[in-house]
Enzyme design. Structure first.
Site, PDB file in Angstrom:
ATOM      1  N   CYS A  97       0.808  -1.225   0.000  1.00  0.00           N
ATOM      2  CA  CYS A  97       0.000   0.000   0.000  1.00  0.00           C
ATOM      3  C   CYS A  97       0.847   1.285   0.000  1.00  0.00           C
ATOM      4  O   CYS A  97       1.446   1.600  -1.016  1.00  0.00           O
ATOM      5  CB  CYS A  97      -0.987  -0.053   1.162  1.00  0.00           C
ATOM      6  SG  CYS A  97      -2.383   1.064   0.955  1.00  0.00           S
ATOM      7  N   ARG A 131     -12.625   6.218  -0.520  1.00  0.00           N
ATOM      8  CA  ARG A 131     -11.589   5.210  -0.290  1.00  0.00           C
ATOM      9  C   ARG A 131     -12.056   3.847  -0.774  1.00  0.00           C
ATOM     10  O   ARG A 131     -13.254   3.565  -0.804  1.00  0.00           O
ATOM     11  CB  ARG A 131     -11.259   5.130   1.198  1.00  0.00           C
ATOM     12  CG  ARG A 131     -10.800   6.438   1.806  1.00  0.00           C
ATOM     13  CD  ARG A 131     -10.376   6.230   3.252  1.00  0.00           C
ATOM     14  NE  ARG A 131      -9.143   5.478   3.355  1.00  0.00           N
ATOM     15  CZ  ARG A 131      -7.921   6.001   3.250  1.00  0.00           C
ATOM     16  NH1 ARG A 131      -7.780   7.303   3.035  1.00  0.00           N
ATOM     17  NH2 ARG A 131      -6.846   5.261   3.345  1.00  0.00           N
ATOM     18  N   HIS A 197      -3.192  -5.514   2.767  1.00  0.00           N
ATOM     19  CA  HIS A 197      -2.798  -5.569   4.178  1.00  0.00           C
ATOM     20  C   HIS A 197      -3.345  -6.874   4.748  1.00  0.00           C
ATOM     21  O   HIS A 197      -3.875  -7.711   4.056  1.00  0.00           O
ATOM     22  CB  HIS A 197      -3.452  -4.426   4.945  1.00  0.00           C
ATOM     23  CG  HIS A 197      -2.967  -3.067   4.588  1.00  0.00           C
ATOM     24  ND1 HIS A 197      -1.768  -2.565   5.002  1.00  0.00           N
ATOM     25  CD2 HIS A 197      -3.543  -2.083   3.852  1.00  0.00           C
ATOM     26  CE1 HIS A 197      -1.631  -1.321   4.565  1.00  0.00           C
ATOM     27  NE2 HIS A 197      -2.690  -1.015   3.856  1.00  0.00           N
TER      28      HIS A 197
HETATM   29  N1  GLN Z   1      -2.097   6.824   2.255  1.00  0.00           N
HETATM   30  C1  GLN Z   1      -2.303   5.940   1.207  1.00  0.00           C
HETATM   31  C2  GLN Z   1      -3.707   5.923   0.637  1.00  0.00           C
HETATM   32  O1  GLN Z   1      -4.697   6.119   1.348  1.00  0.00           O
HETATM   33  C3  GLN Z   1      -1.871   4.549   1.681  1.00  0.00           C
HETATM   34  C4  GLN Z   1      -2.783   3.933   2.707  1.00  0.00           C
HETATM   35  C5  GLN Z   1      -2.302   2.618   3.238  1.00  0.00           C
HETATM   36  O2  GLN Z   1      -1.108   2.311   3.259  1.00  0.00           O
HETATM   37  N2  GLN Z   1      -3.254   1.838   3.744  1.00  0.00           N
HETATM   38  O3  GLN Z   1      -3.826   5.698  -0.532  1.00  0.00           O
END
Ligand code: GLN
Length: 249
Positions: A97, A131, A197
């Protein structure tokens, strides 16, 4: 360097460690130990200097926009060039990520902050207000072992690969790189970049072993990991795939 001891670098362990990403390091170590092999883990944080040429495998976890911005100055103090050189030298990298985004050209956050990253791989990321969150699954390409991987994604960034850059896999369920082109992650040199993750490796043992073998094979092309009894891990994997994709893979 011993042939049975894998030198693993955990880069930015305190800043990039979302959703149990550190568990991937434990998984690497344990699956090696179960085979009588060893891992030496070296944590490299912001402000630390490290000789990346001595590692077989570099792990980078995920982080929020804030941590990514904090790391920019540390990257620019030399780690950017060293990481790029390690990647071009064929070192194996697993990046999750925010760590994955960091290997690309830039990340423009949803509120307009531009983070110029290390440009080791031709990809870029644009943040969006909405998101991509939830369990997801993808099928790795042949060059990445071909297994089905199930994990958890939570990112605002939408990542786009440059022409000719291969994804890690194809989405079976969820968003992946950008929610629209069906790709997930990146596979470049010996780099495995993913939005997964979880931590991703404990319930995806085939994917874990593929990465470990890639790291060993850079030293010895004939290296094969002996198989393990993965009945419990496979049951966890299959149950999650069934839940996320709706069928066993
Ligand atoms: N900050 C980044 C995003 O939201 C990565 C997030 C993460 O590593 N979960 O895209």
């Amino acid at each position: 360097m011993s042939t049975t001891k894998l030198q693993i670098c955990h880069l930015y362990p305190d800043l990039l460690n979302l959703y149990g990403d550190r568990g991937n390091i434990l998984c690497f170590r344990r699956r090696l130990e179960w085979r009588g092999l060893e891992a030496e883990i070296t944590e490299v944080g912001a402000g630390d200097t490290a000789d990346f040429t001595r590692f077989d495998l570099i792990f980078i976890g995920g982080g929020q926009d804030f941590e990514q911005e904090v790391l920019l100055s540390d990257l620019r103090s030399g780690k950017d060039r060293e990481l790029k050189a390690a990647i071009e030298d064929g070192k194996t990298v697993l990046a999750i990520c925010g760590g994955y985004q960091m290997l690309g050209n830039y990340y423009k956050t949803w509120d307009g902050q531009q983070c110029d990253f290390i440009g080791a791989i031709d990809l870029y990321t644009i943040g969006s207000r909405e998101r991509m969150i939830g369990n997801f699954a993808f099928e790795c390409g042949a060059a990445s072992g071909g297994s089905t991987v199930v994990g958890f994604e939570n990112h605002s960034g939408k990542t786009y690969l440059g022409a000719g850059v291969e994804p890690l896999g194809r989405i079976l369920a969820g968003g992946g790189n950008n929610g629209s082109d069906g790709t997930e992650g990146v596979r470049y040199m010996n780099v495995f970049g993913t939005y997964s993750h979880g931590p991703v490796l404990p319930k995806n043992p085939e994917f874990c072993d593929h990465i470990l073998e890639t790291a060993f094979r850079r030293r010895d092309d004939s290296f094969r990991l002996p198989p393990l009894d993965d009945a419990v891990e496979r049951a966890a994997h299959d149950a999650m795939v069934k839940r996320v994709v709706g069928q066993s893979k």
